[in-house]
Design an enzyme around this catalytic site. Structure first.
Site, mmCIF file in Angstrom:
data_model
loop_
_atom_site.group_PDB
_atom_site.id
_atom_site.type_symbol
_atom_site.label_atom_id
_atom_site.label_comp_id
_atom_site.label_asym_id
_atom_site.label_seq_id
_atom_site.Cartn_x
_atom_site.Cartn_y
_atom_site.Cartn_z
ATOM 1 N N TYR A 30 31.725 35.285 33.291
ATOM 2 C CA TYR A 30 31.672 35.398 34.752
ATOM 3 C C TYR A 30 32.898 34.764 35.401
ATOM 4 O O TYR A 30 33.680 34.078 34.733
ATOM 5 C CB TYR A 30 30.376 34.782 35.296
ATOM 6 N N LYS A 148 35.129 31.648 30.079
ATOM 7 C CA LYS A 148 34.191 31.320 31.161
ATOM 8 C C LYS A 148 32.909 32.093 30.869
ATOM 9 O O LYS A 148 32.665 33.164 31.424
ATOM 10 C CB LYS A 148 34.799 31.680 32.512
ATOM 11 N N GLU A 181 36.882 17.868 31.041
ATOM 12 C CA GLU A 181 36.716 18.452 32.374
ATOM 13 C C GLU A 181 35.305 18.204 32.850
ATOM 14 O O GLU A 181 34.452 17.714 32.103
ATOM 15 C CB GLU A 181 37.003 19.954 32.331
HETATM 16 N N1 PDD Z 1 33.584 26.655 38.012
HETATM 17 N N2 PDD Z 1 35.943 23.862 34.545
HETATM 18 C C1 PDD Z 1 34.754 24.482 34.474
HETATM 19 C C2 PDD Z 1 33.864 24.225 33.324
HETATM 20 C C3 PDD Z 1 34.374 25.381 35.491
HETATM 21 O O1 PDD Z 1 33.197 26.015 35.422
HETATM 22 C C4 PDD Z 1 35.261 25.604 36.595
HETATM 23 C C5 PDD Z 1 34.921 26.554 37.702
HETATM 24 C C6 PDD Z 1 36.485 24.919 36.627
HETATM 25 C C7 PDD Z 1 37.487 25.118 37.739
HETATM 26 O O2 PDD Z 1 38.053 26.421 37.710
HETATM 27 P P1 PDD Z 1 38.633 27.142 39.014
HETATM 28 O O3 PDD Z 1 39.568 26.195 39.631
HETATM 29 O O4 PDD Z 1 39.304 28.348 38.488
HETATM 30 O O5 PDD Z 1 37.464 27.448 39.926
HETATM 31 C C8 PDD Z 1 36.795 24.069 35.571
HETATM 32 C C9 PDD Z 1 33.179 27.643 38.991
HETATM 33 C C10 PDD Z 1 33.491 27.226 40.389
HETATM 34 C C11 PDD Z 1 31.719 27.963 38.768
HETATM 35 O O6 PDD Z 1 31.225 27.685 37.686
HETATM 36 O O7 PDD Z 1 31.092 28.554 39.635
#
Ligand code: PDD
Length: 288
Positions: A30, A148, A181
Site C-alpha cells: 500500500y 510497504k 524507524e
Molecule cells: N507510513 N516508516 C514506516 C514504517 C512507515 O509506515 C512510513 C509511512 C514512513 C514514512 O514514509 P513517508 O514519509 O513516505 O510517508 C516510515 C504511512 C504514513 C502510513 O503507514 O500510513
C-alpha cells in the site's frame, strides 16, 4: 465512495472476498498519500515506491502509473475532497487457500480518500512523546522494511507498546540494536548542530518525507549524518522529530521517561517551515 477494481462504489458496496490473500496472509502492498488544495503531493514518488514494493513481492500491477493517478483523482472527486489522505492498497487478490501467489488470478486494487484531519496544533508546538520499543524492526533479510507491505504486525506490536505508555509513536531498534524507524514514521535527531537519522542499511522504509527533509537540510547547510544509533543517542539528543506524509515534521520532546525539550527545537522548526514552503511550491507548480 471508494475506488474498487476500476469502479467508484459507495463504501457499503466496496466488498472483497474473504479468500483475498491480503486478508488471509497480509499479502499485498500500500501507499499513503496526502492532497493539499486538491493536488496530491509527490504523487510520482509514491507511485514509484508502490511499483517498487510490488516488484519486491513479485506482484504484477496491470495498471499504468497514468491510470492509477486517474483513479486517485477520481476517488478524491467522488468524495469532493481537496485536503485528503489517500490510501492505495493492492493485494494479491482472491484465490484458494495456500501461499502460492499464482493461486490468485487478479490483484485487488482499492483507493480510499478521506478528509485530512490535522494533528493538534499543540503537538507541533509542544512536541510529542515517543518510546523506544522492545519489539525489534523486521530483519531486512526476513522481510525488508523497504517493502510497504500489508504485513503490519511488527509495527502493530511496537505501536501497542507506545500506546500502553501514553506515547504517539515507537521507534524500533533493528536486530543489532541500532535504531531504525517508527511504526509509521522515520526518526531524526539533532545533536551539536548535526542532523542525525538512521541510515537506510539499518532496515527502514525509504520515506518520501525523510528524503525531502535530507534535501532541505543539505540546501540549508545543516550537517547530516546517517548511521547506526543506540537508544542512548536519541535520549541524549537536543532535538528530535518524526516524519511522514501525514504528519510532515512532528517534534519529539520526550523519549520514554526522558524529557529532551519543552517545545519544538529551532532546527526542527526551520526544517518544518522549509517543508511547508516546499509543499506550497509543489502545489503552485501543479496548478500551472
Ligand atoms: N507510513 N516508516 C514506516 C514504517 C512507515 O509506515 C512510513 C509511512 C514512513 C514514512 O514514509 P513517508 O514519509 O513516505 O510517508 C516510515 C504511512 C504514513 C502510513 O503507514 O500510513
Amino acid at each position: 465512495m471508494i475506488y474498487l477494481n476500476g469502479r467508484i462504489v459507495p463504501n457499503n458496496r466496496a466488498l472483497i472476498s474473504v479468500y483475498d490473500h491480503g486478508f488471509l496472509y497480509g499479502d499485498g502492498i500500500y501507499e499513503t498519500l496526502r492532497a493539499y488544495g486538491g493536488k496530491v503531493f509527490m504523487l510520482d514518488e509514491h507511485l514509484e515506491r508502490l511499483f517498487s514494493s510490488a516488484s519486491m513481492i513479485g506482484l504484477m500491477i496491470s495498471k499504468k502509473a497514468r491510470d492509477i493517478k486517474k483513479a486517485v483523482y477520481m476517488t478524491m472527486a467522488a468524495n469532493r475532497l481537496k485536503e485528503a489522505v489517500i490510501r492505495i492498497t493492492v493485494s494479491r487478490g482472491a484465490g484458494p487457500i495456500g501461499l502460492d501467489p499464482g493461486l490468485c488470478k487478479r490483484p485487488t486494487f482499492v483507493v480510499f480518500a478521506n478528509p485530512f484531519r490535522m494533528y493538534p496544533r499543540s503537538s507541533y508546538e509542544k512536541g510529542v512523546k515517543i518510546i523506544i520499543s522492545r519489539t525489534r524492526r523486521n530483519y531486512r533479510k526476513a522481510l525488508d522494511p523497504r517493502i510497504k507491505s500489508l504485513n503490519f504486525l511488527n509495527n502493530i506490536l511496537a505501536m501497542t507498546e507506545a500506546l500502553d505508555q501514553g506515547a504517539l509513536e515507537a521507534v524500533m531498534p533493528n536486530y543489532r540494536g541500532c535504531l531504525s524507524e517508527g511504526t509509521v514514521s522515520n526518526i531524526f535527531f539533532v545533536k551539536k548542530g548535526i542532523l542525525h537519522t538512521p541510515s537506510p542499511d539499518t532496515g527502514i522504509l525509504n520515506g518520501i518525507t525523510r528524503r525531502i527533509i535530507l534535501d532541505l537540510a543539505w540546501g540549508m547547510k545543516i550537517p547530516i549524518h546517517e548511521g547506526c544509533y543506540r537508544p542512548r543517542d536519541l535520549s541524549a539528543a537536543e532535538e528530535a522529530f518524526i516524519s511522514n506524509t501525514t504528519m510532515e515534521v512532528m517534534p519529539v520532546t520526550a523519549v520514554g521517561g526522558r524529557v529532551i525539550g519543552k517545545k519544538a527545537g529551532p532546527v526542527t522548526r526551520r526544517l518544518h517551515g522549509a517543508y511547508r514552503d516546499k509543499v506550497a511550491e509543489y502545489i503552485r507548480e501543479a496548478n500551472r
